[in-house]
Design an enzyme around this catalytic site. Structure first.
Site, PDB file in Angstrom:
ATOM      1  CE  LYS A 112      -4.026  -2.232   0.543  1.00  0.00           C
ATOM      2  NZ  LYS A 112      -3.548  -3.611   0.383  1.00  0.00           N
TER       3      LYS A 112
HETATM    4  C1  LIG Z   1      -3.977  -4.702  -0.381  1.00  0.00           C
HETATM    5  C2  LIG Z   1      -3.166  -5.959  -0.445  1.00  0.00           C
HETATM    6  C3  LIG Z   1      -3.360  -6.921  -1.456  1.00  0.00           C
HETATM    7  C4  LIG Z   1      -4.450  -6.803  -2.493  1.00  0.00           C
HETATM    8  O1  LIG Z   1      -4.216  -5.795  -3.428  1.00  0.00           O
HETATM    9  P1  LIG Z   1      -5.407  -5.240  -4.334  1.00  0.00           P
HETATM   10  O2  LIG Z   1      -4.842  -4.091  -5.062  1.00  0.00           O
HETATM   11  O3  LIG Z   1      -6.501  -4.843  -3.378  1.00  0.00           O
HETATM   12  O4  LIG Z   1      -5.825  -6.357  -5.222  1.00  0.00           O
HETATM   13  C5  LIG Z   1      -2.550  -8.047  -1.464  1.00  0.00           C
HETATM   14  N1  LIG Z   1      -1.608  -8.233  -0.503  1.00  0.00           N
HETATM   15  C6  LIG Z   1      -1.392  -7.323   0.466  1.00  0.00           C
HETATM   16  C7  LIG Z   1      -0.356  -7.629   1.502  1.00  0.00           C
HETATM   17  C8  LIG Z   1      -2.148  -6.162   0.532  1.00  0.00           C
HETATM   18  O5  LIG Z   1      -1.928  -5.269   1.527  1.00  0.00           O
END
Ligand SMILES: *Cc1c(COP(=O)(O)O)cnc(C)c1O
Length: 496
Positions: A112
């Site tokens: 993120k």
């Molecule tokens: C948010 C997240 C995802 C999923 O990503 P998206 O863009 O929502 O598909 C996968 N792994 C981790 C560790 C995340 O924080």
């Protein structure tokens, strides 16, 4: 001002420029904002040797307008060039015959960070461009990773305040500790007695509240969201697809213009969708391999064309992918169908009946580009263990799903195209599961961090070192019915 406009997937929002799209966050018809212009074809050769900041500048400028390049560069420098990330920003490693692009080297050790270290700068930039004099107050409900990444991103950013609500008993101890020890003059972290959905619906309610709107006006404040439906979270993610590709070109692992596959551990589908945009901008991507956990609604969708949310929700050992309503899929359907009426019908069916099914021609088109698969919790643990024993690379539980699903794909389709797996979290963020995978024993999360480090020698990321000894700065816990009051209180304090 730029002529690049954004419209809604549901077709009933007047076109917005980049800044309004960032500030508004979502179409006022309930749809998601998408570019309404021909995406610029990038000259791969010209990108080949650029640093992350320079590459981000080149790519992001395509979404704003050429005459803003120098300003965009400054924002990218603040996000990726000021020591929050390592020098290369996204290191690309090798594990056996696959490449792993580490998207977790940022300030909170989660993917993120890639978008949330830039979004706050987009926001202040957009406010300035629009001559907006009010302060922005960002509201975020979180089930773990987004809250912390948003706090770090917005911490001490001029003109912004951020208030995060997390379910007191719904996040991991590490995630909670990361949030309640958050420093910064403009941050507020509040635990709620309730679950994530309670937090999320209270925040949505806040955006609709006339009373809060009046209070905001009175105090020269403006509410916005750091949620992944904001196009400002998607655009920064296009960059690392190009960057990971060029890293392999520069290391002579692939030739320039050689096609590759990407494997993406997916939840809300934002990460994967950024790749679809990269492909449209000329990056030679052959297949997207979409990986899910036991909440395998995306796997079913890509295999059958039916999106059926009428199913049980599971809490798994890859919790950031525990999701049933994958918001960004709406953008994919729009981009592939180019038909907002169709999208509107599907979304109406999803809202009313909990299910929709795309037309067979659209499914065929989508299936030429996507493969999908999923792992259950035991398979996740096995994959962490096997990959470490066979290649020496330590996966977290989310990335392990990408790795395991890719291995199944490779076997089933005998595709030898070079493949990059996007690694979405440090293994230390989910250390208890990783330890369990390696040793088949349970430990508390903090003990597991030490034990995994002992066993594997992989360095503990700085944001997680001695986390348990940091001072708790945010102790407020409220009932879910008090969220709106807490927001009002904050708005009043801001303008003091
Ligand atoms: C948010 C997240 C995802 C999923 O990503 P998206 O863009 O929502 O598909 C996968 N792994 C981790 C560790 C995340 O924080």
């Amino acid at each position: 001002m730029s002529d690049k406009k954004y419209i809604s997937t549901r077709g009933q929002q007047r076109p917005l420029d980049f800044y309004d799209a960032i500030l508004q966050g979502i179409g006022n018809d309930g749809g998601l904002l998408v570019p309404n212009f021909e995406l610029e074809q990038k000259d791969l050769k010209a990108l080949q040797h650029l640093s992350y900041v320079d590459m981000a500048t080149e790519i992001i400028t395509s979404f704003v307008g050429e005459n803003e390049k120098e300003e965009i560069r400054e924002l990218c420098q603040k996000a990726y060039g000021n020591g929050l990330f390592p020098q290369e920003v996204v290191p690309v490693k090798q594990a056996g015959d696959v490449y792993i692009a580490e998207l977790f080297q940022g300030p909170t050790a989660a993917f993120k960070d890639m978008a949330l270290s830039l979004l706050p700068h987009f926001m202040t930039y957009s406010l300035k461009k629009k001559g907006e004099e009010r302060k922005v107050m960002i509201l975020a409900a979180t089930s773990g990773d987004t809250g912390k990444a948003a706090l770090e991103g917005f911490k001490d950013v001029e003109g912004t305040y951020i208030q995060v609500f997390y379910p007191e008993d719904g996040v991991s101890p590490i995630q909670k500790q990361q949030m309640v020890t958050q420093t910064g003059q403009n941050v507020d972290v509040v635990g709620i007695q309730g679950n994530f959905d309670d937090a999320q619906s209270a925040v949505k309610q806040a955006f609709q509240s006339k009373e809060l709107k009046d209070l905001c006006d009175q105090h020269h404040v403006f509410l916005s969201s750091a949620n992944s439906i904001n196009i400002g979270r998607l655009i920064p993610q296009v960059v690392y697809y190009f960057y990971a590709y060029m890293t392999l070109v520069n290391e002579k692992k692939i030739a320039l213009n050689e096609a590759v596959n990407f494997t993406i551990p997916s939840g809300n589908f934002g990460n994967c969708l950024a790749g679809v945009i990269a492909k449209k901008m000329g990056l030679p991507i052959q297949k997207f391999i979409v990986a899910s956990n036991k909440n395998n609604i995306l796997t079913d969708f890509f295999r059958t064309g039916r999106y059926d949310a009428r199913r049980d929700f599971y809490k798994t050992n890859a919790p950031a992918m525990d999701i049933l309503v994958s918001s960004n899929l709406e953008r994919l359907v729009y981009m592939m169908a180019q038909d907002s009426q169709k999208v509107r019908n599907y979304m109406e069916q999803l809202n009313q009946q909990g299910v929709y099914e795309i037309s067979s021609d659209l499914l065929e088109k989508i299936q030429t580009l996507f493969k999908a698969g999923w792992l259950d919790e035991d398979e996740v643990l096995e994959t962490v263990k096997n990959c470490f024993e066979e290649t020496g690379y330590l996966l977290d539980t989310h990335t392990a799903i990408g790795y395991g699903v890719y291995k199944e794909y490779q076997k089933a389709f005998r595709d030898s195209t070079k493949t990059i797996i996007l690694a979405t979290a440090s293994p230390y963020k989910f250390a208890d599961s990783v330890y369990q995978a390696l040793e088949n024993k349970d430990l508390s999360e903090y003990e597991a961090i030490e034990a995994v480090c002992q066993k594997t020698g992989v360095a503990i990321p700085k944001p997680l070192v001695a986390l348990d000894q940091r001072e708790v700065l945010h102790q407020q816990v409220i009932d879910k019915s008090e969220i709106i009051d807490a927001i009002s209180q904050k708005i009043k304090e801001i303008s003091l």
